[in-house]
Enzyme design. Structure first.
Site, PDB file in Angstrom:
ATOM      1  N   ASP A  76      92.579  72.705 -61.200  1.00  0.00           N
ATOM      2  CA  ASP A  76      91.521  72.493 -60.215  1.00  0.00           C
ATOM      3  C   ASP A  76      90.801  71.163 -60.383  1.00  0.00           C
ATOM      4  O   ASP A  76      89.831  70.885 -59.671  1.00  0.00           O
ATOM      5  CB  ASP A  76      90.493  73.622 -60.293  1.00  0.00           C
ATOM      6  N   ARG A 101      87.675  76.557 -65.722  1.00  0.00           N
ATOM      7  CA  ARG A 101      87.309  75.204 -65.293  1.00  0.00           C
ATOM      8  C   ARG A 101      86.355  74.504 -66.259  1.00  0.00           C
ATOM      9  O   ARG A 101      86.070  73.311 -66.078  1.00  0.00           O
ATOM     10  CB  ARG A 101      86.684  75.245 -63.887  1.00  0.00           C
ATOM     11  N   ARG A 146      78.182  80.121 -57.649  1.00  0.00           N
ATOM     12  CA  ARG A 146      78.593  79.282 -58.771  1.00  0.00           C
ATOM     13  C   ARG A 146      77.387  78.662 -59.481  1.00  0.00           C
ATOM     14  O   ARG A 146      77.122  78.951 -60.637  1.00  0.00           O
ATOM     15  CB  ARG A 146      79.549  78.187 -58.304  1.00  0.00           C
ATOM     16  N   HIS A 175      80.740  77.398 -52.362  1.00  0.00           N
ATOM     17  CA  HIS A 175      80.058  76.140 -52.666  1.00  0.00           C
ATOM     18  C   HIS A 175      79.362  75.649 -51.399  1.00  0.00           C
ATOM     19  O   HIS A 175      79.859  75.854 -50.284  1.00  0.00           O
ATOM     20  CB  HIS A 175      81.037  75.057 -53.117  1.00  0.00           C
ATOM     21  N   CYS A 269      85.887  68.551 -51.296  1.00  0.00           N
ATOM     22  CA  CYS A 269      86.146  69.003 -52.661  1.00  0.00           C
ATOM     23  C   CYS A 269      86.897  67.945 -53.462  1.00  0.00           C
ATOM     24  O   CYS A 269      86.712  67.825 -54.671  1.00  0.00           O
ATOM     25  CB  CYS A 269      86.961  70.303 -52.668  1.00  0.00           C
TER      26      CYS A 269
END
Length: 276
Positions: A76, A101, A146, A175, A269
């Protein structure tokens, strides 16, 4: 040309400086958002090809593009926006929610240091520009899935700017940059159903003339876009949003990042703005 397009104000493109990461190791091997299905195959070479088209688009627009080296085992890492938040040469590092992550945070902070940024290591959970957006002189800060709300006060202390907290309620838009697009210094587009009532009231108050995007366009991450104030790079399948942008005097530019969408990411992103 429609009457709305004729009446739209002139928009001004401004050069952007961005950080990106090639998806050399992209795959979907775990599930940390509703878009991810590790049981379905992914095509890394196609992801790279699509990413390169985005890179070429930015080159065409005259952006200054920096690259961070991808790291094996961090599929990612291509979603560079999550790696931090940068204003006035100060880089607030990321501290990721999920263990998969978490190594990305130090990797991006090391890059910021090597590039000469003033790095502030985070005490609170946050996923960088994925949940922090600078617009109209304030920082819009997402929470709900998140980034922790406690990071918002940390952000305010570091930058000395007003931070507007917004609560996300739809797990598909986990997000802030999947539910809000910054179009220029003063204007945004957003998906109303992605927010709770209090957050929606804030957005309506600050941005009464915002572009309201349909569920259909949001579902292909049409809002996960990146603008230079005139040219807005968006998901090529977000046709309604494309039309809305043209009517407001912007120049939408569609790219296909369908393979990277399998990981829950799109144009924004893949793009971290570096504000010196």
């Amino acid at each position: 040309m429609t009457d709305a397009a004729q009446a739209a104000p002139a928009r001004t493109a401004r050069k952007r400086t961005v950080l990106m990461c090639r998806p050399d190791y992209f795959t979907v091997s775990y599930r940390i958002n509703p878009w991810m299905h590790p049981e379905d195959p992914t095509d890394t070479s196609l992801a790279v090809q699509q990413w390169e088209a985005l890179y070429a688009t930015y080159r065409e627009l005259g952006f200054e593009i920096h690259l961070i080296e991808p790291i094996p085992g961090l599929p990612d890492m291509v979603y560079a926006a999550n790696g931090g938040f940068v204003i006035d040469n100060v880089a607030y590092g990321a501290r990721f929610t999920y263990p998969e992550r978490q190594p990305e945070g130090p990797a991006y902070m090391n890059w910021f240091r090597d590039a000469g940024f003033d790095v502030r290591e985070p005490e609170q959970i946050n996923e960088g520009e994925g949940d922090f957006l600078l617009v109209a002189g304030v920082i819009l800060a997402g929470t709900g899935f998140r980034t922790s709300s406690s990071s918002h006060s940390e952000l305010a202390r570091i930058y000395g700017r007003e931070v507007v907290s917004l609560n996300l309620i739809n797990p598909s838009f986990y997000h802030l940059d999947t539910a809000v697009a910054v179009l220029d210094d003063d204007n945004i587009a957003y998906l109303p159903s992605a927010f709770d009532g209090e957050s929606l009231a804030k957005l309506r108050h600050i941005f009464p003339d915002a572009v309201l995007v349909t569920e259909e366009d949001a579902a292909v991450l049409g809002l996960n876009s990146f603008s230079d104030g005139f040219n807005v790079v968006i998901a090529s399948r977000a046709k309604g949003f494309e039309r809305q942008l043209r009517e407001r005097g912007y120049n939408p530019m569609g790219v296909d990042l369908s393979e990277l969408l399998l990981g829950g990411g799109g144009v924004k992103c893949c793009t971290l703005e570096l504000r010196r």
